[in-house]
Every structure is written in C-alpha cells, then in structure tokens.
Design a protein around this motif. Sequence first.
Motif, PDB file in Angstrom:
ATOM      1  N   ILE A  17      83.497  96.610 105.953  1.00 25.35           N
ATOM      2  CA  ILE A  17      82.506  95.561 105.697  1.00 25.35           C
ATOM      3  C   ILE A  17      81.804  95.744 104.354  1.00 25.35           C
ATOM      4  CG2 ILE A  17      80.297  94.615 106.499  1.00 25.35           C
ATOM      5  CD1 ILE A  17      81.264  95.110 109.364  1.00 25.35           C
ATOM      6  N   TYR A  18      81.527  97.003 103.996  1.00 29.08           N
ATOM      7  CA  TYR A  18      80.793  97.263 102.745  1.00 29.08           C
ATOM      8  C   TYR A  18      81.669  97.910 101.678  1.00 29.08           C
ATOM      9  CZ  TYR A  18      76.765  96.237 105.664  1.00 29.08           C
ATOM     10  OH  TYR A  18      75.864  95.602 106.495  1.00 29.08           O
ATOM     11  N   ALA A  19      82.973  97.706 101.794  1.00 28.78           N
ATOM     12  CA  ALA A  19      83.918  98.387 100.900  1.00 28.78           C
ATOM     13  C   ALA A  19      83.977  97.780  99.506  1.00 28.78           C
ATOM     14  CB  ALA A  19      85.312  98.400 101.518  1.00 28.78           C
ATOM     15  N   THR A  20      83.571  96.528  99.351  1.00 25.24           N
ATOM     16  CA  THR A  20      83.588  95.882  98.042  1.00 25.24           C
ATOM     17  C   THR A  20      82.158  95.532  97.634  1.00 25.24           C
ATOM     18  OG1 THR A  20      83.946  93.716  99.077  1.00 25.24           O
ATOM     19  CG2 THR A  20      85.896  94.947  98.362  1.00 25.24           C
ATOM     20  N   PRO A  21      81.881  95.479  96.324  1.00 22.00           N
ATOM     21  CA  PRO A  21      80.512  95.181  95.875  1.00 22.00           C
ATOM     22  C   PRO A  21      80.053  93.806  96.370  1.00 22.00           C
ATOM     23  CG  PRO A  21      81.833  96.038  94.069  1.00 22.00           C
ATOM     24  CD  PRO A  21      82.783  95.769  95.189  1.00 22.00           C
ATOM     25  N   LEU A  22      78.816  93.753  96.874  1.00 20.38           N
ATOM     26  CA  LEU A  22      78.253  92.506  97.370  1.00 20.38           C
ATOM     27  C   LEU A  22      77.197  92.000  96.396  1.00 20.38           C
ATOM     28  CD1 LEU A  22      77.746  93.576 101.113  1.00 20.38           C
ATOM     29  CD2 LEU A  22      79.645  92.249 100.151  1.00 20.38           C
ATOM     30  N   GLU A  23      77.237  90.694  96.108  1.00 23.70           N
ATOM     31  CA  GLU A  23      76.252  90.113  95.202  1.00 23.70           C
ATOM     32  C   GLU A  23      74.849  90.221  95.781  1.00 23.70           C
ATOM     33  OE1 GLU A  23      77.106  86.167  93.999  1.00 23.70           O
ATOM     34  OE2 GLU A  23      79.100  86.653  93.215  1.00 23.70           O
ATOM     35  N   LYS A  24      74.756  89.994  97.092  1.00 23.62           N
ATOM     36  CA  LYS A  24      73.469  90.080  97.771  1.00 23.62           C
ATOM     37  C   LYS A  24      73.658  90.824  99.081  1.00 23.62           C
ATOM     38  CE  LYS A  24      69.672  87.339  99.707  1.00 23.62           C
ATOM     39  NZ  LYS A  24      69.172  85.976 100.002  1.00 23.62           N
ATOM     40  N   ILE A  25      72.837  91.837  99.323  1.00 22.36           N
ATOM     41  CA  ILE A  25      72.931  92.602 100.565  1.00 22.36           C
ATOM     42  C   ILE A  25      71.890  92.065 101.543  1.00 22.36           C
ATOM     43  CG2 ILE A  25      72.735  94.875 101.627  1.00 22.36           C
ATOM     44  CD1 ILE A  25      73.631  96.072  98.974  1.00 22.36           C
ATOM     45  N   SER A  57      69.719 114.014 105.387  1.00 23.86           N
ATOM     46  CA  SER A  57      70.228 112.766 104.832  1.00 23.86           C
ATOM     47  C   SER A  57      71.471 113.041 103.979  1.00 23.86           C
ATOM     48  CB  SER A  57      69.154 112.079 103.996  1.00 23.86           C
ATOM     49  OG  SER A  57      69.657 110.896 103.408  1.00 23.86           O
ATOM     50  N   ASP A  58      71.417 114.086 103.183  1.00 21.34           N
ATOM     51  CA  ASP A  58      72.571 114.449 102.345  1.00 21.34           C
ATOM     52  C   ASP A  58      73.759 114.868 103.209  1.00 21.34           C
ATOM     53  OD1 ASP A  58      71.112 113.936 100.089  1.00 21.34           O
ATOM     54  OD2 ASP A  58      70.716 116.042  99.594  1.00 21.34           O
ATOM     55  N   LEU A  59      73.496 115.627 104.269  1.00 22.99           N
ATOM     56  CA  LEU A  59      74.582 116.059 105.151  1.00 22.99           C
ATOM     57  C   LEU A  59      75.186 114.877 105.901  1.00 22.99           C
ATOM     58  CD1 LEU A  59      73.061 119.381 106.538  1.00 22.99           C
ATOM     59  CD2 LEU A  59      75.083 119.158 105.072  1.00 22.99           C
ATOM     60  N   HIS A  60      74.355 113.924 106.286  1.00 24.35           N
ATOM     61  CA  HIS A  60      74.875 112.714 106.928  1.00 24.35           C
ATOM     62  C   HIS A  60      75.740 111.915 105.965  1.00 24.35           C
ATOM     63  CE1 HIS A  60      74.101 108.514 108.774  1.00 24.35           C
ATOM     64  NE2 HIS A  60      75.147 109.077 109.350  1.00 24.35           N
ATOM     65  N   HIS A  61      75.295 111.825 104.719  1.00 23.70           N
ATOM     66  CA  HIS A  61      76.080 111.160 103.679  1.00 23.70           C
ATOM     67  C   HIS A  61      77.438 111.855 103.529  1.00 23.70           C
ATOM     68  CE1 HIS A  61      75.971 109.156  99.434  1.00 23.70           C
ATOM     69  NE2 HIS A  61      77.210 109.299  99.845  1.00 23.70           N
ATOM     70  N   ALA A  62      77.414 113.182 103.494  1.00 27.42           N
ATOM     71  CA  ALA A  62      78.663 113.948 103.369  1.00 27.42           C
ATOM     72  C   ALA A  62      79.569 113.735 104.582  1.00 27.42           C
ATOM     73  CB  ALA A  62      78.339 115.435 103.195  1.00 27.42           C
ATOM     74  N   PHE A  63      78.961 113.628 105.763  1.00 26.04           N
ATOM     75  CA  PHE A  63      79.726 113.361 106.984  1.00 26.04           C
ATOM     76  C   PHE A  63      80.472 112.034 106.869  1.00 26.04           C
ATOM     77  CE2 PHE A  63      79.835 111.100 111.048  1.00 26.04           C
ATOM     78  CZ  PHE A  63      80.538 111.984 111.864  1.00 26.04           C
ATOM     79  N   LYS A  64      79.785 111.005 106.391  1.00 28.05           N
ATOM     80  CA  LYS A  64      80.411 109.696 106.268  1.00 28.05           C
ATOM     81  C   LYS A  64      81.504 109.700 105.198  1.00 28.05           C
ATOM     82  CE  LYS A  64      76.371 107.550 106.064  1.00 28.05           C
ATOM     83  NZ  LYS A  64      75.347 106.474 106.022  1.00 28.05           N
ATOM     84  N   ASP A 100      81.000 106.109  98.309  1.00 28.26           N
ATOM     85  CA  ASP A 100      79.582 106.086  97.952  1.00 28.26           C
ATOM     86  C   ASP A 100      79.050 104.657  97.976  1.00 28.26           C
ATOM     87  OD1 ASP A 100      79.351 108.834  97.592  1.00 28.26           O
ATOM     88  OD2 ASP A 100      79.906 108.741  95.474  1.00 28.26           O
ATOM     89  N   LEU A 101      79.871 103.695  97.538  1.00 31.78           N
ATOM     90  CA  LEU A 101      79.472 102.287  97.541  1.00 31.78           C
ATOM     91  C   LEU A 101      79.199 101.809  98.969  1.00 31.78           C
ATOM     92  CD1 LEU A 101      79.126  99.531  96.099  1.00 31.78           C
ATOM     93  CD2 LEU A 101      81.572  99.143  96.516  1.00 31.78           C
ATOM     94  N   GLU A 102      80.083 102.129  99.887  1.00 35.47           N
ATOM     95  CA  GLU A 102      79.899 101.715 101.277  1.00 35.47           C
ATOM     96  C   GLU A 102      78.629 102.320 101.860  1.00 35.47           C
ATOM     97  OE1 GLU A 102      83.975 101.123 103.549  1.00 35.47           O
ATOM     98  OE2 GLU A 102      84.084 102.847 102.201  1.00 35.47           O
ATOM     99  N   VAL A 103      78.417 103.591 101.612  1.00 40.21           N
ATOM    100  CA  VAL A 103      77.233 104.266 102.150  1.00 40.21           C
ATOM    101  C   VAL A 103      75.961 103.625 101.604  1.00 40.21           C
ATOM    102  CG1 VAL A 103      75.948 106.432 102.225  1.00 40.21           C
ATOM    103  CG2 VAL A 103      78.438 106.445 102.528  1.00 40.21           C
ATOM    104  N   ALA A 104      75.950 103.367 100.290  1.00 45.51           N
ATOM    105  CA  ALA A 104      74.755 102.817  99.650  1.00 45.51           C
ATOM    106  C   ALA A 104      74.472 101.391 100.116  1.00 45.51           C
ATOM    107  CB  ALA A 104      74.927 102.850  98.131  1.00 45.51           C
ATOM    108  N   GLN A 105      75.503 100.573 100.215  1.00 47.99           N
ATOM    109  CA  GLN A 105      75.298  99.177 100.604  1.00 47.99           C
ATOM    110  C   GLN A 105      74.878  99.055 102.074  1.00 47.99           C
ATOM    111  OE1 GLN A 105      77.804  96.317  97.655  1.00 47.99           O
ATOM    112  NE2 GLN A 105      78.992  97.117  99.364  1.00 47.99           N
TER     113      GLN A 105
END
Length: 245
Positions: A10-18, A181-188, A195-200
């Motif tokens: 779902i969040y794999a590509t850049p979105l103009e508006k989140i 939070s960093d460890l959860h990010h690393a888990f994902k 990184d884009l998917e996680v951030a979006q």
Amino acid sequence: MSLGQPKDGIYATPLEKIVDFKFDEKVASVFPDMIRRSVPGYATIITTIGVMAERFFVPGSTCYDLGCSLGAATLVMRQRLSGKPGRIIAVDNSEAMIARARELLVNEADCLPVELRCADLRAVPIENASVVVLNFTLQFIPAADRARVIQTIYDGLRPGGILILSEKIAFDDPHKAELFSDLHHAFKKANGYSDLEVAQKRAALENVLIPETVVQHRDRLRSCGFSNVDVWFQCFNFASILAVK
C-alpha cells in the motif's frame, strides 16, 4: 507470507498526499501480511489468546473479540473451545473487515457459534462475558472514551473473567522510546518494508493510532475495578496485558 496471500504494498510508492489510515477494502485485502510484518510477536499473541481463553472460559458464557479485524483471535478461541457451550461475539466497525471475516469464520459443527457485528464497539453491550479481547484496538479509540470502554467491559465480565489487552505502547523515557522505535523500524525492514513504506505508513497512522504507556493502561484497568493486571508479553514497543476481574 503463505502461498496465495496478497502482499502489502500500500505504501510502496511515493504518495502525493498521505491521508489518515483506514481499515478499508485495500487494507483488508492485505491485512494478514501487513500485521505479520508490522507487529513483532503477533503470532505468539494470537496463539496465547487461545490458551488463555481455554483457561478462563466458563461454559455457557460469551467471549468478545472487540475490533476483531479478520477474526484471528476469534478463530483461535473457537478452535480451543471446541465442543463447549457458549458463543463468541466478534465486532468491528469496518465493513470490509467484517465481510472478509465472514468468509473465514463459517460456523462449523462442534464449534462455538460466532456472531459477527459491524458496529462501533463503544455501543456494544458486554453481557455474561468470561473472556474479552481488545487486540490492538483501544489505541484507535479516542482517548476520552477509553475509560468508558474498559468500564463497560469490566461491568459485563463474570467474576474471574479476563480482559486481554494488546497495544502498541509509549514510553516516558525518551531514550527507551527512541530505542524501541528504531528496533521496530529495523523489524519491519527485516520483513521487507522499505524506508519509504515505513515513513509513509507512520505518517498515515500519526493522527489515528495514539499509544499510551503501560502505566497508563495499568492505572486505568485498576481504576475500573480489575484486581490483577499483568503484562504477560512485550516485544519492543508492543505489549499485551492480562487483566482479571
């Protein structure tokens, strides 16, 4: 990911508006993959819900799965309580989730009957309950309504009944908050998210999922009357609490 299970992109590509995260058809179609790759320990939590339900269920009573999504907790409770008299009421306010859950939770002989309701759990009465599950659900309820939800559950539980409350948790200690939070990010990322998917996704959830500390949860549960409140599972910033009436 099992064969034939749609992958979450779902969040794999850049979105103009989140926009704010919603449990719509798009999410429902990939939810098993999304939850497995996003929530550390999810499979353990689901399996253990079944174990605890078997321990505390009273024949003739009702189990509630509030915010049931596709019914994972409902399914494991039904399996563990096979052959016992009673019922399960599974509630979710997402029509897409309930529709898919209905396909997965066809009633079978010797299994507790399951009643699926598309409703706001805040409007659902809790009656004659021995087991209530809030599995990553309370965090999506407005903070001002959370105490009322817990009190309604407590009031509807039989003596000795349980609430299993699983949540993403916050931390007062900023260093601990940053670490987990960093460890959860690393888990994902280890599970294939970019990184884009996680951030979006994080941006989409920012105004929707509001976590609280374990202390906040414990204080609320005790103030509503629960006598025993224990964290039985934690992995990074995800925890599950067992509260006994």
